[in-house]
Design an enzyme around this catalytic site. Structure first.
Site, short mmCIF file in Angstrom:
data_model
loop_
_atom_site.label_atom_id
_atom_site.label_comp_id
_atom_site.label_asym_id
_atom_site.label_seq_id
_atom_site.Cartn_x
_atom_site.Cartn_y
_atom_site.Cartn_z
N ASN A 176 0.86 -1.22 0.05
CA ASN A 176 0.13 0.07 0.07
C ASN A 176 0.77 1.19 -0.01
O ASN A 176 1.68 1.52 0.79
CB ASN A 176 -0.99 -0.16 1.37
CG ASN A 176 -1.62 1.29 1.39
OD1 ASN A 176 -2.69 1.61 0.81
ND2 ASN A 176 -1.18 2.29 2.26
N GLU A 177 0.70 2.13 -0.95
CA GLU A 177 1.39 3.33 -1.12
C GLU A 177 3.03 3.19 -0.95
O GLU A 177 3.38 4.14 -0.25
CB GLU A 177 0.86 4.39 -0.33
CG GLU A 177 -0.54 4.88 -0.24
CD GLU A 177 -1.13 5.84 0.31
OE1 GLU A 177 -0.28 6.35 1.29
OE2 GLU A 177 -2.37 6.18 0.21
N ASN B 206 -5.21 4.81 -4.50
CA ASN B 206 -5.93 5.69 -3.15
C ASN B 206 -5.98 7.04 -3.91
O ASN B 206 -4.82 7.71 -4.29
CB ASN B 206 -4.92 5.47 -2.08
CG ASN B 206 -4.82 4.08 -1.80
OD1 ASN B 206 -5.55 3.24 -2.04
ND2 ASN B 206 -3.72 3.80 -0.93
N TYR C 119 -6.63 16.46 -0.63
CA TYR C 119 -5.57 16.95 -0.52
C TYR C 119 -5.13 18.04 -1.86
O TYR C 119 -4.41 18.88 -1.84
CB TYR C 119 -4.42 15.74 -0.88
CG TYR C 119 -4.50 14.78 0.64
CD1 TYR C 119 -4.06 15.41 1.46
CD2 TYR C 119 -5.03 13.63 0.37
CE1 TYR C 119 -4.10 14.63 2.92
CE2 TYR C 119 -4.89 12.96 1.69
CZ TYR C 119 -4.56 13.39 2.97
OH TYR C 119 -4.43 12.50 3.92
N TRP D 164 -12.62 5.19 2.59
CA TRP D 164 -11.49 5.34 3.51
C TRP D 164 -11.97 6.15 4.61
O TRP D 164 -12.37 7.41 4.40
CB TRP D 164 -10.24 5.76 3.17
CG TRP D 164 -9.15 5.64 4.07
CD1 TRP D 164 -8.75 6.67 4.70
CD2 TRP D 164 -8.49 4.41 4.48
NE1 TRP D 164 -7.95 6.23 5.88
CE2 TRP D 164 -7.63 5.15 5.62
CE3 TRP D 164 -8.40 3.25 4.06
CZ2 TRP D 164 -6.78 3.96 6.23
CZ3 TRP D 164 -7.51 2.53 4.65
CH2 TRP D 164 -6.62 2.89 5.69
N LYS E 113 -11.40 10.30 8.98
CA LYS E 113 -12.15 10.08 7.73
C LYS E 113 -12.99 9.12 7.88
O LYS E 113 -13.76 8.45 6.92
CB LYS E 113 -11.08 9.63 6.67
CG LYS E 113 -10.05 10.97 6.34
CD LYS E 113 -9.14 10.55 5.05
CE LYS E 113 -8.38 11.47 4.63
NZ LYS E 113 -7.33 11.81 5.78
#
Length: 677
Positions: free
Chosen positions: A413-414, A467, A473, A551, A572
């Site tokens: 993930n990321e 994501n 953002y 999320w 979130k």
């Protein structure tokens, strides 16, 4: 493995008990170890039998020593000790005795009666040791465990930037006994039993039962199995004679089930039960498991197919912690969390970003919720975590291979390879992908990227997800639609999953004019709601988005965060960290996903108004809604919205308290009070 290839698999589903004991332990003689003494700090010689623990704290496992992670800026990252005294009953004489930890964060060294038994590195998976030669029957035995959650660049995750790395024995611990010749619980702390698909159609399911056995060389045994459907009717019964060629055997037994009933998600999560028994001249070792059968595929143009039918995969991601308990959850906590996931109408669940409790997988199997399960290879990498990442992937797969709900193994993930495709994280991903397919030939692999549609880390796992936080953002919430369309046009062969999307929402902040995202002090709930209204409308109308995950379902801790008016918390979630309030966005999705009747007045916590003229917004899956203000009928409207919103405009409030009520049909209603200053 091709993206649109049919994947068929059969896996076991494990019943849970109120004590949180898994079936292959519960079916044997066992002791649950809950009472311990505890000491934070690096205490020397604490494993010794006669070590003085008078100044230690009495605690119960599950337990974490990292509750400061929830309430403070920064948290303890270091060593702690646990000790317990357990009498091993004489009934375990002439048996093999094991100790099994469902998880300990994040490295654990286990001692029995002063002797070091083993060390496990990895904070989310189970580990099991044979302690037969180290115990004394009919008397107390000292168990000591040294646990640490300090950073380790050879262990994933290497940092805690995305979520806190809690310490402690925060999942159940059990001692259990088997006969000398037994179905092995030592294969990566799994049940030792794996059902593997060969061929499945509407008339016949061809499977292979793989059973790991421990015994004595040249010993003759019988392996017997009985399979029943969900009604308890026997559909297959057979046995096989086995002769041990060494002290361990892996036995593969072909199985055929006529006219199989498929595990069909929320429509019909049909479960078969399997009783596996290993019989010798003098002993018997028996475990009971359950299983489900299904097929699936992903088409990059039209979406996800379950059992050859188009199936909408819409759901949530979930961390496993409560504000009251951290990660040290009891069975009732797991059941409540999954009840909330079930209530919202999710068809899929992403278990971020690590292996979750066995109870969670059990409940997902039972409720028919498809699961994305992953290892904690997240965000940063050191280049030194290769072996531990592979170990944790093996544990994830072997310990959970038998759950029909799991449809993909998540690899990362990321994680970003900014410089080149030759960075260590790229090579590790390739090795993890190869390993996953060597262990499980039935499931796909997946990863979650926060980069573009293509990247150095992309295209390695079978499926790719993204994501995306447009409007939070950067840009606006509607930009998600533009990105999806452009990505699909330039790379139509890539099926797109949105693995994360959302926005922060503080239920104690209701003044939208003070919005200060993404790092400020004000995250009003209305903005979170608006994010999800826009995002879901975009996602639901694009069939090439084969799955999507909000999320997050719950707020969770973030030790270094101080945003949005509630410190050390990621806001979130659709439900508050303490599980007491379901936010407006929760009911928006419930109105769109659930089959249960929904009628909910939004912006209810914005209950102090300064303008007389306002609107009333309602989330509903009903056809008509009638609005009453202060006891008087104002209007009746049909729900014509494709995202199940009914809005009443130009509503006049009076000074003081105002009763707002909506009704649908004869029995469905919702009522709130707003005050006009």
């Amino acid at each position: 493995m091709k993206l649109n290839q049919y994947l068929l698999f059969l896996v076991l589903f494990t019943f849970f008990s109120s004590q949180g004991q898994i079936d292959f332990v519960r079916s044997r003689e066992h002791i649950k170890i809950t009472d311990w003494v505890f000491k934070k700090g690096n205490t020397y010689n604490a494993e010794k039998i006669n070590f003085n623990t008078d100044d230690w704290d009495d605690i119960e496992v599950p337990h974490t020593f990292s509750m400061d992670a929830i309430n403070e800026n920064g948290y303890y990252r270091g060593t702690a000790w646990y000790r317990s005294k357990i009498e091993i009953p004489a009934t375990m004489q002439n048996k093999r005795v094991f100790i099994r930890f469902e998880a300990a964060g994040h490295e654990a060294t286990v001692y029995i009666n002063g002797k070091r038994i083993g060390q496990h590195s990895g904070g989310y998976s189970a580990f099991c040791y044979d302690i037969t030669g180290h115990i004394k029957l009919g008397t107390d035995n000292n168990i000591a465990v040294k646990v640490t959650n300090e950073p380790n660049f050879k262990r994933i995750p290497v940092t805690d930037k995305l979520f806190n790395i809690y310490g402690g024995i925060y999942r159940p611990v059990q001692i259990f006994a088997t006969p000398e010749t037994h179905i092995s619980p030592s294969h990566f702390a799994s049940s030792g039993v794996f059902f593997k698909q060969e061929e499945i159609d509407t008339n016949l399911a061809k499977l292979v039962l793989e059973t790991h056995l421990q015994g004595n060389k040249d010993e003759d045994v019988k392996l017997k199995y009985t399979i029943k459907n969900a009604l308890g009717q026997t559909v297959l019964e057979d046995s096989k004679n086995v002769t041990f060629r060494s002290d361990s055997e892996i036995v593969e037994t072909p199985i055929q089930i006529q006219s199989p009933i498929l595990w069909d998600g929320r429509k019909n999560p049909h479960i078969y039960s399997a009783e596996i028994e290993l019989i010798t001249k003098n002993t018997s070792d028996k475990i009971t498991q359950t299983f489900g059968i299904k097929t699936y595929k992903v088409d990059p143009k039209t979406g996800f197919y379950l059992n050859d039918e188009l199936y909408s995969l819409h759901g949530v991601a979930m961390h496993q912690e409560w504000k009251q308990h951290g990660p040290a959850l009891k069975e009732e906590n797991h059941q409540k969390d999954m009840a909330i996931v079930d209530e919202i109408g999710a068809t899929t669940l992403r278990l971020s970003h690590y292996q979750h409790s066995e109870s969670t997988y059990d409940l997902a199997d039972e409720k028919g919720i498809l699961v994305w399960s992953e290892i904690p290879f997240v965000h940063d990498y050191s280049g030194r975590e290769f072996e531990n990442a592979k170990q944790q992937l093996k544990e994830l797969i072997f310990q959970n291979y038998n759950h029909p709900s799991i449809y993909v193994w998540g690899l990362w993930n990321e994680v970003r390879a900014y410089q080149s495709p030759d960075e260590p994280c790229v090579q590790l991903t390739k090795e993890l992908n190869e390993l996953a397919h060597s262990l499980d030939k039935t499931r796909l692999t997946i990863s979650a990227s926060d980069r573009g549609i293509t990247s150095n880390m992309g295209g390695i796992s079978d499926l790719q997800a993204w994501n995306k936080y447009f409007g939070w953002y950067t840009g606006e919430y509607k930009d998600l639609g533009k990105w999806l369309d452009e990505s699909n046009q330039t790379n139509p062969e890539i099926g797109i999953s949105i693995s994360e999307y959302g926005a922060g929402g503080n239920i104690f902040q209701q003044d939208i004019t003070k919005l200060d995202k993404p790092f400020g002090e004000f995250f009003p709930e209305q903005d979170q709601t608006y994010c999800h209204e826009v995002s879901w409308k975009i996602i639901k109308d694009r069939p090439f988005v084969w799955s999507s995950y909000v999320w997050n379902i719950f707020d969770f801790s973030a030790g270094d965060w101080n945003r949005g008016g509630i410190p050390y918390t990621n806001h979130k979630g659709l439900v508050t960290f303490n599980r007491t309030v379901k936010k407006d966005a929760f009911y928006f999705y419930k109105a769109n996903w659930s089959q249960a009747p929904v009628l909910y007045i939004a912006e209810r916590r914005h209950n102090e108004r300064i303008k007389a003229n306002t609107y009333v917004k309602v989330y509903t899956n009903q056809t008509k809604v009638t609005l009453y203000v202060n006891g008087k009928k104002v209007s009746k409207k049909k729900c014509t919205s494709d995202i199940n919103i009914v809005t009443f405009e130009d509503i006049e409030l009076k000074t003081g308290a105002n009763q707002i009520k909506v009704i649908s049909g004869k029995s469905l209603s919702d009522e709130i009070e707003w005050t006009l200053k």
